[in-house]
Structure formats: structure tokens, C-alpha cells
Design a protein around this motif. Structure first.
Motif, PDB file in Angstrom:
ATOM      1  N   ALA A  28       0.827  -1.207   0.000  1.00 11.56           N
ATOM      2  CA  ALA A  28       0.000   0.000   0.000  1.00 11.56           C
ATOM      3  C   ALA A  28       0.858   1.252   0.000  1.00 11.56           C
ATOM      4  O   ALA A  28       0.531   2.249  -0.664  1.00 11.56           O
ATOM      5  CB  ALA A  28      -0.936  -0.007   1.204  1.00 11.56           C
ATOM      6  N   MET A  29       1.973   1.221   0.719  1.00 12.95           N
ATOM      7  CA  MET A  29       2.884   2.370   0.731  1.00 12.95           C
ATOM      8  C   MET A  29       3.479   2.617  -0.645  1.00 12.95           C
ATOM      9  O   MET A  29       3.614   3.767  -1.077  1.00 12.95           O
ATOM     10  CB  MET A  29       3.994   2.135   1.752  1.00 12.95           C
ATOM     11  CG  MET A  29       3.558   2.264   3.195  1.00 12.95           C
ATOM     12  SD  MET A  29       4.930   1.992   4.349  1.00 12.95           S
ATOM     13  CE  MET A  29       4.122   2.367   5.907  1.00 12.95           C
ATOM     14  N   GLN A  31       2.111   1.897  -3.522  1.00 12.20           N
ATOM     15  CA  GLN A  31       1.080   2.451  -4.391  1.00 12.20           C
ATOM     16  C   GLN A  31       0.809   3.917  -4.083  1.00 12.20           C
ATOM     17  O   GLN A  31       0.413   4.681  -4.962  1.00 12.20           O
ATOM     18  CB  GLN A  31      -0.208   1.639  -4.244  1.00 12.20           C
ATOM     19  CG  GLN A  31      -0.101   0.216  -4.761  1.00 12.20           C
ATOM     20  CD  GLN A  31      -1.414  -0.525  -4.704  1.00 12.20           C
ATOM     21  OE1 GLN A  31      -2.473   0.071  -4.726  1.00 12.20           O
ATOM     22  NE2 GLN A  31      -1.341  -1.849  -4.622  1.00 12.20           N
ATOM     23  N   THR A  32       1.017   4.316  -2.827  1.00 16.34           N
ATOM     24  CA  THR A  32       0.766   5.699  -2.427  1.00 16.34           C
ATOM     25  C   THR A  32       1.942   6.603  -2.759  1.00 16.34           C
ATOM     26  O   THR A  32       1.786   7.828  -2.802  1.00 16.34           O
ATOM     27  CB  THR A  32       0.483   5.754  -0.912  1.00 16.34           C
ATOM     28  OG1 THR A  32      -0.467   4.739  -0.566  1.00 16.34           O
ATOM     29  CG2 THR A  32      -0.091   7.098  -0.500  1.00 16.34           C
ATOM     30  N   VAL A  35       1.748   9.720  -5.418  1.00 14.12           N
ATOM     31  CA  VAL A  35       0.984  10.875  -4.951  1.00 14.12           C
ATOM     32  C   VAL A  35       1.725  11.570  -3.813  1.00 14.12           C
ATOM     33  O   VAL A  35       1.722  12.804  -3.707  1.00 14.12           O
ATOM     34  CB  VAL A  35      -0.420  10.450  -4.487  1.00 14.12           C
ATOM     35  CG1 VAL A  35      -1.269  11.666  -4.152  1.00 14.12           C
ATOM     36  CG2 VAL A  35      -1.108   9.621  -5.554  1.00 14.12           C
ATOM     37  N   LEU A  36       2.385  10.792  -2.964  1.00  7.84           N
ATOM     38  CA  LEU A  36       3.151  11.368  -1.864  1.00  7.84           C
ATOM     39  C   LEU A  36       4.313  12.200  -2.395  1.00  7.84           C
ATOM     40  O   LEU A  36       4.633  13.261  -1.830  1.00  7.84           O
ATOM     41  CB  LEU A  36       3.674  10.249  -0.957  1.00  7.84           C
ATOM     42  CG  LEU A  36       4.424  10.683   0.302  1.00  7.84           C
ATOM     43  CD1 LEU A  36       3.526  11.528   1.194  1.00  7.84           C
ATOM     44  CD2 LEU A  36       4.929   9.466   1.064  1.00  7.84           C
ATOM     45  N   ILE A  80      -4.064  11.481   0.163  1.00  8.26           N
ATOM     46  CA  ILE A  80      -3.020  10.460   0.267  1.00  8.26           C
ATOM     47  C   ILE A  80      -3.394   9.416   1.306  1.00  8.26           C
ATOM     48  O   ILE A  80      -3.242   8.203   1.083  1.00  8.26           O
ATOM     49  CB  ILE A  80      -1.674  11.123   0.613  1.00  8.26           C
ATOM     50  CG1 ILE A  80      -1.197  11.986  -0.550  1.00  8.26           C
ATOM     51  CG2 ILE A  80      -0.624  10.063   0.942  1.00  8.26           C
ATOM     52  CD1 ILE A  80       0.028  12.807  -0.230  1.00  8.26           C
ATOM     53  N   ILE A  83      -6.132   7.188  -0.155  1.00  5.44           N
ATOM     54  CA  ILE A  83      -5.596   6.232  -1.119  1.00  5.44           C
ATOM     55  C   ILE A  83      -4.851   5.116  -0.397  1.00  5.44           C
ATOM     56  O   ILE A  83      -4.965   3.926  -0.749  1.00  5.44           O
ATOM     57  CB  ILE A  83      -4.670   6.946  -2.123  1.00  5.44           C
ATOM     58  CG1 ILE A  83      -5.474   7.925  -2.976  1.00  5.44           C
ATOM     59  CG2 ILE A  83      -3.944   5.943  -3.008  1.00  5.44           C
ATOM     60  CD1 ILE A  83      -4.625   8.774  -3.892  1.00  5.44           C
ATOM     61  N   PHE A  84      -4.097   5.479   0.615  1.00 17.37           N
ATOM     62  CA  PHE A  84      -3.362   4.478   1.397  1.00 17.37           C
ATOM     63  C   PHE A  84      -4.322   3.506   2.072  1.00 17.37           C
ATOM     64  O   PHE A  84      -4.096   2.287   2.055  1.00 17.37           O
ATOM     65  CB  PHE A  84      -2.495   5.181   2.442  1.00 17.37           C
ATOM     66  CG  PHE A  84      -1.823   4.242   3.392  1.00 17.37           C
ATOM     67  CD1 PHE A  84      -0.760   3.451   2.978  1.00 17.37           C
ATOM     68  CD2 PHE A  84      -2.242   4.141   4.707  1.00 17.37           C
ATOM     69  CE1 PHE A  84      -0.132   2.570   3.861  1.00 17.37           C
ATOM     70  CE2 PHE A  84      -1.632   3.280   5.589  1.00 17.37           C
ATOM     71  CZ  PHE A  84      -0.575   2.488   5.164  1.00 17.37           C
ATOM     72  N   ALA A  87      -5.801   1.163  -0.625  1.00 15.58           N
ATOM     73  CA  ALA A  87      -4.819   0.181  -1.099  1.00 15.58           C
ATOM     74  C   ALA A  87      -4.525  -0.863  -0.031  1.00 15.58           C
ATOM     75  O   ALA A  87      -4.393  -2.061  -0.333  1.00 15.58           O
ATOM     76  CB  ALA A  87      -3.532   0.899  -1.506  1.00 15.58           C
ATOM     77  N   TYR A 130      -0.389   8.235   9.723  1.00 12.93           N
ATOM     78  CA  TYR A 130      -0.304   6.998   8.951  1.00 12.93           C
ATOM     79  C   TYR A 130      -0.406   5.791   9.879  1.00 12.93           C
ATOM     80  O   TYR A 130      -0.983   4.769   9.509  1.00 12.93           O
ATOM     81  CB  TYR A 130       1.017   6.947   8.168  1.00 12.93           C
ATOM     82  CG  TYR A 130       0.967   7.736   6.892  1.00 12.93           C
ATOM     83  CD1 TYR A 130       0.499   7.164   5.716  1.00 12.93           C
ATOM     84  CD2 TYR A 130       1.376   9.060   6.857  1.00 12.93           C
ATOM     85  CE1 TYR A 130       0.449   7.884   4.535  1.00 12.93           C
ATOM     86  CE2 TYR A 130       1.325   9.792   5.694  1.00 12.93           C
ATOM     87  CZ  TYR A 130       0.870   9.202   4.535  1.00 12.93           C
ATOM     88  OH  TYR A 130       0.811   9.926   3.375  1.00 12.93           O
TER      89      TYR A 130
END
Length: 214
Positions: A28-29, A31-32, A35-36, A80, A83-84, A87, A130
Motif C-alpha cells: 500500500a505504501m 502504491q501511495t 501521490v506522496l 493520500i 488512497i493508502f 490500497a 499513517y
């Protein structure tokens, strides 16, 4: 002795890296990350050029009046996190053997939005959130997995039973939202991580063992 300690840390890291929960978090990180990266460069641009006390306008005595960018950055922080959460829900449930997971993904996506967009006066976004989102998302995803096991004969993922679960999760997020946004919680996490203990040898060993978890 020191060699044994580091060997133990390496073994713990390997155990953590092979765990499906942490594999879902790392995926997941990743995939993020795109955007990050956009968020980081926008913040850098804001600090260097567009903020009221930005570096270059102060050096060259230039008055740039650009409004709204700070709000956009705050919105991007929430996006963000959303999205995280989506995912992480997807990856975790796939590891759990659930492929039709659109409803829990939408639920955790919307729940994260509610968590950070209601009553946000004097509320700043930081990296500690997070950890909060990760814990809440994993608990929500695991509850969906256990809930589905109770109704194996229910083939429709949008049946009333699963919609009740979704409403229950959204309600729980709404209840914990004031506590997540409390400044005292943010200060507590920051003060713990900035303690002098973590500059000592024992503190560094502890960080080395717990870094994959945190």
C-alpha cells in the motif's frame, strides 16, 4: 554480544517482512508513493517560493500573493491517506482470500475522509496519522473478513448484511474522530519519538527492531 543483538534484529526483520499484514502495508505504501512525491514537491515549492515568509521572496524582496495553495496541500494530505487506506484494505483482504472487496475498500476510503475532514479547526496533518490509519484500516478489514465468515452462503457483496457492517464501521470512525484530531494525541506521539532515549545505543537497537512495525 553486539553481533548477537544485530543478528536477532535481522531475524526479527525477516519475520516481519514475510508476514502478510506487513506485506500488505508495504504494498500500500508503494502504491501511495507517487501521490506522496507530488505532495512533497508541492510543499517544497510552497516553502521556497510561495509562502508569505518563503526563502526566495524574502531574499529578493518580492511580494507574492498566492492564496489557496495551503488549503490544496491540506486536501492532498487527506487524499493520500484515503488512497493508502483503500490500497491497504485491498491488499490485506486479498491476502485473506477475499477478492470481491469493493465494499470494504469504499467503506475505509470514505471513513478515512470522515476521520480527517470533520471539525478540523487548528488540526495539522503529520506522519503519525499513517500509524492511526494503518491500525484502524487493518482492524476494519479484519472485521469484514470475520463478518463474511459468518455468512458464507451470502453471495451478494452489497446485501443488507454487508451494508449494515459498512454503516457500523463508518459510525465507529465518526466516534473516534474527535480523539484522533486532539492535539494532545499528536503531541504525545511526537514527544515519545523525540525522546533522548532514542539517541542512546539501547534506543537505537530498539528502533532497529521496531522500525518495520512502526
Amino acid at each position: 554480544m553486539i553481533k548477537k543483538c544485530f543478528s536477532l534484529i535481522v531475524k526479527l526483520d525477516n519475520i516481519v517482512l514475510k508476514n502478510h499484514v506487513f506485506q500488505a502495508i508495504f504494498s500500500a505504501m508503494r502504491q501511495t508513493l507517487p501521490v506522496l512525491a507530488i505532495d512533497v514537491y508541492l510543499r517544497l515549492l510552497f516553502v521556497l517560493f510561495l509562502a508569505p515568509n518563503a526563502l526566495f521572496p524574502v531574499i529578493f524582496n518580492i511580494n507574492l500573493k498566492i492564496t489557496g495553495l495551503q488549503i490544496i496541500l491540506s486536501i492532498l494530505d487527506v487524499v493520500i491517506l484515503m488512497i493508502f487506506a483503500a490500497a491497504l484494505t485491498n491488499k490485506y483482504l486479498i491476502y485473506r482470500g477475499i477478492k470481491n472487496n469493493i465494499l470494504p475498500i469504499l467503506t475505509n476510503f470514505l471513513a478515512t475522509y470522515l476521520l480527517f475532514t470533520v471539525n478540523t479547526q487548528d488540526f495539522s496533518h503529520n506522519v503519525s496519522q499513517y500509524l492511526v490509519v494503518t491500525v484502524l484500516t487493518l482492524l476494519s478489514s479484519e472485521s469484514y473478513y470475520q463478518y463474511q465468515r459468518l455468512f458464507r452462503k451470502t453471495l451478494q457483496p452489497y446485501s443488507a448484511r454487508f451494508l449494515v457492517w459498512s454503516a457500523f464501521i463508518l459510525g465507529l470512525y465518526f466516534l473516534v474522530q474527535p480523539y484522533v484530531q486532539q492535539t494532545t494525541l499528536q503531541l504525545l506521539i511526537s514527544s515519545i519519538l523525540s525522546s533522548n532515549f532514542f539517541t542512546t545505543f539501547v534506543g537505537l537497537l530498539l528502533v532497529g527492531a521496531c522500525a518495520p512495525v512502526l
